[in-house]
Design a protein around this motif. Structure first.
Motif, PDB file in Angstrom:
ATOM      1  N   ARG A 210       0.834  -1.213   0.000  1.00  0.00           N
ATOM      2  CA  ARG A 210       0.000   0.000   0.000  1.00  0.00           C
ATOM      3  C   ARG A 210       0.865   1.257   0.000  1.00  0.00           C
ATOM      4  NH1 ARG A 210      -3.539  -3.033   3.357  1.00  0.00           N
ATOM      5  NH2 ARG A 210      -2.486  -2.252   5.227  1.00  0.00           N
ATOM      6  N   ASN A 211       1.938   1.239   0.797  1.00  0.00           N
ATOM      7  CA  ASN A 211       2.843   2.388   0.819  1.00  0.00           C
ATOM      8  C   ASN A 211       3.477   2.616  -0.544  1.00  0.00           C
ATOM      9  OD1 ASN A 211       2.476   3.176   3.476  1.00  0.00           O
ATOM     10  ND2 ASN A 211       4.134   1.891   4.259  1.00  0.00           N
ATOM     11  N   ARG A 212       3.850   1.520  -1.176  1.00  0.00           N
ATOM     12  CA  ARG A 212       4.458   1.647  -2.506  1.00  0.00           C
ATOM     13  C   ARG A 212       3.474   2.273  -3.480  1.00  0.00           C
ATOM     14  NH1 ARG A 212       5.390  -0.829  -7.438  1.00  0.00           N
ATOM     15  NH2 ARG A 212       7.585  -0.821  -8.113  1.00  0.00           N
ATOM     16  N   ALA A 213       2.237   1.797  -3.466  1.00  0.00           N
ATOM     17  CA  ALA A 213       1.219   2.331  -4.366  1.00  0.00           C
ATOM     18  C   ALA A 213       0.938   3.802  -4.062  1.00  0.00           C
ATOM     19  CB  ALA A 213      -0.070   1.508  -4.247  1.00  0.00           C
ATOM     20  N   ARG A 214       0.909   4.158  -2.773  1.00  0.00           N
ATOM     21  CA  ARG A 214       0.676   5.559  -2.402  1.00  0.00           C
ATOM     22  C   ARG A 214       1.820   6.450  -2.876  1.00  0.00           C
ATOM     23  NH1 ARG A 214      -0.324   5.242   3.905  1.00  0.00           N
ATOM     24  NH2 ARG A 214      -0.270   7.517   3.722  1.00  0.00           N
ATOM     25  N   ILE A 215       3.033   5.955  -2.767  1.00  0.00           N
ATOM     26  CA  ILE A 215       4.193   6.745  -3.194  1.00  0.00           C
ATOM     27  C   ILE A 215       4.159   6.957  -4.705  1.00  0.00           C
ATOM     28  CG2 ILE A 215       6.709   6.705  -3.451  1.00  0.00           C
ATOM     29  CD1 ILE A 215       6.758   5.214  -0.705  1.00  0.00           C
ATOM     30  N   ILE A 216       3.840   5.910  -5.465  1.00  0.00           N
ATOM     31  CA  ILE A 216       3.782   6.042  -6.926  1.00  0.00           C
ATOM     32  C   ILE A 216       2.684   7.016  -7.320  1.00  0.00           C
ATOM     33  CG2 ILE A 216       3.223   4.818  -9.064  1.00  0.00           C
ATOM     34  CD1 ILE A 216       4.681   2.388  -7.910  1.00  0.00           C
ATOM     35  N   ALA A 217       1.516   6.892  -6.687  1.00  0.00           N
ATOM     36  CA  ALA A 217       0.409   7.814  -7.001  1.00  0.00           C
ATOM     37  C   ALA A 217       0.788   9.251  -6.661  1.00  0.00           C
ATOM     38  CB  ALA A 217      -0.851   7.390  -6.242  1.00  0.00           C
ATOM     39  N   ALA A 218       1.434   9.433  -5.516  1.00  0.00           N
ATOM     40  CA  ALA A 218       1.857  10.782  -5.123  1.00  0.00           C
ATOM     41  C   ALA A 218       2.903  11.329  -6.084  1.00  0.00           C
ATOM     42  CB  ALA A 218       2.417  10.751  -3.702  1.00  0.00           C
ATOM     43  N   ALA A 219       3.835  10.474  -6.505  1.00  0.00           N
ATOM     44  CA  ALA A 219       4.883  10.919  -7.428  1.00  0.00           C
ATOM     45  C   ALA A 219       4.291  11.310  -8.777  1.00  0.00           C
ATOM     46  CB  ALA A 219       5.928   9.814  -7.606  1.00  0.00           C
ATOM     47  N   ARG A 220       3.263  10.590  -9.226  1.00  0.00           N
ATOM     48  CA  ARG A 220       2.583  10.982 -10.470  1.00  0.00           C
ATOM     49  C   ARG A 220       2.057  12.408 -10.353  1.00  0.00           C
ATOM     50  NH1 ARG A 220       1.416   6.881 -14.052  1.00  0.00           N
ATOM     51  NH2 ARG A 220       1.375   4.742 -13.228  1.00  0.00           N
ATOM     52  N   THR A 221       1.431  12.695  -9.217  1.00  0.00           N
ATOM     53  CA  THR A 221       0.881  14.032  -9.008  1.00  0.00           C
ATOM     54  C   THR A 221       1.973  15.086  -8.937  1.00  0.00           C
ATOM     55  OG1 THR A 221      -1.032  13.139  -7.816  1.00  0.00           O
ATOM     56  CG2 THR A 221      -0.477  15.450  -7.422  1.00  0.00           C
ATOM     57  N   VAL A 222       2.985  14.829  -8.135  1.00  0.00           N
ATOM     58  CA  VAL A 222       4.040  15.822  -7.911  1.00  0.00           C
ATOM     59  C   VAL A 222       4.890  16.022  -9.166  1.00  0.00           C
ATOM     60  CG1 VAL A 222       6.124  16.334  -6.576  1.00  0.00           C
ATOM     61  CG2 VAL A 222       4.103  15.413  -5.426  1.00  0.00           C
ATOM     62  N   PHE A 223       5.312  14.935  -9.804  1.00  0.00           N
ATOM     63  CA  PHE A 223       6.121  15.070 -11.011  1.00  0.00           C
ATOM     64  C   PHE A 223       5.315  15.679 -12.149  1.00  0.00           C
ATOM     65  CE2 PHE A 223       8.887  11.214  -9.641  1.00  0.00           C
ATOM     66  CZ  PHE A 223       9.645  12.035  -8.829  1.00  0.00           C
ATOM     67  N   GLY A 224       4.031  15.299 -12.247  1.00  0.00           N
ATOM     68  CA  GLY A 224       3.185  15.860 -13.291  1.00  0.00           C
ATOM     69  C   GLY A 224       2.990  17.355 -13.131  1.00  0.00           C
ATOM     70  N   ARG A 225       2.995  17.819 -11.887  1.00  0.00           N
ATOM     71  CA  ARG A 225       2.793  19.244 -11.603  1.00  0.00           C
ATOM     72  C   ARG A 225       4.097  20.032 -11.647  1.00  0.00           C
ATOM     73  NH1 ARG A 225       0.975  18.997  -6.251  1.00  0.00           N
ATOM     74  NH2 ARG A 225       3.143  19.188  -5.601  1.00  0.00           N
ATOM     75  N   ASP A 226       5.160  19.472 -11.051  1.00  0.00           N
ATOM     76  CA  ASP A 226       6.392  20.221 -10.841  1.00  0.00           C
ATOM     77  C   ASP A 226       7.567  19.740 -11.687  1.00  0.00           C
ATOM     78  OD1 ASP A 226       4.967  21.573  -8.865  1.00  0.00           O
ATOM     79  OD2 ASP A 226       5.600  20.173  -7.303  1.00  0.00           O
ATOM     80  N   GLY A 227       7.392  18.633 -12.421  1.00  0.00           N
ATOM     81  CA  GLY A 227       8.516  18.080 -13.161  1.00  0.00           C
ATOM     82  C   GLY A 227       9.418  17.257 -12.257  1.00  0.00           C
ATOM     83  N   LEU A 228      10.466  16.699 -12.828  1.00  0.00           N
ATOM     84  CA  LEU A 228      11.345  15.820 -12.067  1.00  0.00           C
ATOM     85  C   LEU A 228      12.275  16.566 -11.121  1.00  0.00           C
ATOM     86  CD1 LEU A 228      12.301  13.012 -14.596  1.00  0.00           C
ATOM     87  CD2 LEU A 228      10.314  13.241 -13.118  1.00  0.00           C
ATOM     88  N   SER A 229      12.248  17.888 -11.164  1.00  0.00           N
ATOM     89  CA  SER A 229      13.033  18.654 -10.196  1.00  0.00           C
ATOM     90  C   SER A 229      12.419  18.571  -8.804  1.00  0.00           C
ATOM     91  CB  SER A 229      13.130  20.116 -10.627  1.00  0.00           C
ATOM     92  OG  SER A 229      11.846  20.703 -10.697  1.00  0.00           O
ATOM     93  N   ALA A 230      11.186  18.095  -8.712  1.00  0.00           N
ATOM     94  CA  ALA A 230      10.546  17.935  -7.401  1.00  0.00           C
ATOM     95  C   ALA A 230      11.370  16.986  -6.538  1.00  0.00           C
ATOM     96  CB  ALA A 230       9.130  17.397  -7.568  1.00  0.00           C
ATOM     97  N   SER A 231      11.463  17.298  -5.263  1.00  0.00           N
ATOM     98  CA  SER A 231      12.283  16.497  -4.355  1.00  0.00           C
ATOM     99  C   SER A 231      11.562  15.225  -3.926  1.00  0.00           C
ATOM    100  CB  SER A 231      12.647  17.312  -3.117  1.00  0.00           C
ATOM    101  OG  SER A 231      11.493  17.543  -2.333  1.00  0.00           O
ATOM    102  N   MET A 232      12.362  14.258  -3.484  1.00  0.00           N
ATOM    103  CA  MET A 232      11.795  13.047  -2.912  1.00  0.00           C
ATOM    104  C   MET A 232      10.991  13.389  -1.656  1.00  0.00           C
ATOM    105  SD  MET A 232      12.732  10.273  -4.689  1.00  0.00           S
ATOM    106  CE  MET A 232      13.282   8.786  -3.839  1.00  0.00           C
ATOM    107  N   ALA A 233      11.435  14.398  -0.918  1.00  0.00           N
ATOM    108  CA  ALA A 233      10.705  14.793   0.296  1.00  0.00           C
ATOM    109  C   ALA A 233       9.309  15.294  -0.035  1.00  0.00           C
ATOM    110  CB  ALA A 233      11.491  15.873   1.041  1.00  0.00           C
ATOM    111  N   SER A 234       9.175  16.022  -1.137  1.00  0.00           N
ATOM    112  CA  SER A 234       7.851  16.527  -1.513  1.00  0.00           C
ATOM    113  C   SER A 234       6.934  15.375  -1.913  1.00  0.00           C
ATOM    114  CB  SER A 234       7.962  17.548  -2.640  1.00  0.00           C
ATOM    115  OG  SER A 234       8.451  16.951  -3.827  1.00  0.00           O
ATOM    116  N   VAL A 235       7.497  14.339  -2.538  1.00  0.00           N
ATOM    117  CA  VAL A 235       6.704  13.151  -2.880  1.00  0.00           C
ATOM    118  C   VAL A 235       6.269  12.443  -1.597  1.00  0.00           C
ATOM    119  CG1 VAL A 235       6.716  10.904  -4.017  1.00  0.00           C
ATOM    120  CG2 VAL A 235       7.805  12.863  -5.133  1.00  0.00           C
ATOM    121  N   ALA A 236       7.190  12.316  -0.655  1.00  0.00           N
ATOM    122  CA  ALA A 236       6.854  11.659   0.612  1.00  0.00           C
ATOM    123  C   ALA A 236       5.738  12.406   1.336  1.00  0.00           C
ATOM    124  CB  ALA A 236       8.105  11.574   1.495  1.00  0.00           C
ATOM    125  N   ARG A 237       5.809  13.734   1.348  1.00  0.00           N
ATOM    126  CA  ARG A 237       4.748  14.514   1.998  1.00  0.00           C
ATOM    127  C   ARG A 237       3.406  14.294   1.312  1.00  0.00           C
ATOM    128  NH1 ARG A 237       8.892  18.430   2.283  1.00  0.00           N
ATOM    129  NH2 ARG A 237       8.121  19.447   0.380  1.00  0.00           N
TER     130      ARG A 237
END
Length: 237
Positions: free
Chosen positions: A28-55
């Motif tokens: 579940r954590n893995r799926a949540r992280i991937i879903a969050a990364a889709r949102t963050v990377f889609g919005r901010d690009g790959l310059s987004a930090s891992m910390a922002s994905v975790a949040r």
């Protein structure tokens, strides 16, 4: 069964039942992280930090790095389906019986994919050696694009001095336009892409400067990906 055996069996069953939720929680954590990364990377690009994905995922940074020790691994998981679509776009373009239409529709499709996802716009202009599956898809799509180029030149529609490196430059340029205009003029990218496509068609209006060497262009793509492999600081690039 000896009473001790019965007790041991009970403990074993309890341990097994406890392990299952842990495995489920990890998934579940893995799926949540991937879903969050889709949102963050889609919005901010790959310059987004891992910390922002975790949040965004609501997990701790330690959990993040247990699931994805490097940013490249996270990028590979997030964009696997989009790279599959990238490969399919090449196959669909090659299936077009009209070489010029197939060539131009491919460029338009890929640029539209960039426009739909800012993170993917970055992925298409980067080389990510640590993401082997993504790089395999990129290589497959590249071979298909070489065939599209050859067909369009054989038909007399594509200028002879066009090279595959010109697509890389176009995608880099499109990524820049999207970064600058995406929030306020999300369709602005269509105009420069149309200009570029028209400039590719014969007859050529004049000579072009030489394209960059393959090695130099590769280094440019690697430079944009520096920092994807991050220490457990949670920082991005």
């Amino acid at each position: 069964m000896h009473p001790r055996d019965q007790h041991t069996g009970s403990v074993g069953n309890t341990a097994e039942s406890a392990a299952q939720p842990l495995r489920s929680d990890a998934e579940r954590n893995r799926a949540r992280i991937i879903a969050a990364a889709r949102t963050v990377f889609g919005r901010d690009g790959l310059s987004a930090s891992m910390a922002s994905v975790a949040r965004e995922a609501g997990v701790g940074i330690a959990t993040m790095f247990r699931r994805f020790p490097t940013k490249e691994e996270l990028v590979a998981a997030v964009f696997a389906d989009r790279m599959d679509a990238y490969v399919r776009a090449t196959a669909e373009a090659l299936a077009n019986p009209e070489p010029w239409s197939g060539f131009t529709s491919y460029i338009e499709t890929v640029c539209a994919m960039q426009a739909a996802d800012r993170g993917f716009a970055d992925v298409l202009t980067m080389s990510l050696p640590g993401a082997e599956t993504l790089e395999a898809c990129r290589a497959e799509a590249y071979q298909g694009f070489l065939e599209l180029i050859a067909r369009a030149k054989d038909s007399g529609d594509l200028r002879e001095d066009f090279t595959s490196r010109d697509l890389v430059l176009l995608l880099m340029a499109n990524a820049g336009v999207l970064s600058a205009t995406g929030e306020h003029a999300p369709d602005a990218w269509r105009r420069p892409v149309a200009w570029m496509i028209q400039s590719f068609k014969t007859p050529a209006r004049g000579p072009l400067p030489d394209p960059p060497e393959d090695a130099a262009l590769y280094q440019a793509m690697r430079r944009t990906s520096l920092g994807l492999t991050s220490p457990e600081t949670g920082k991005g690039r």
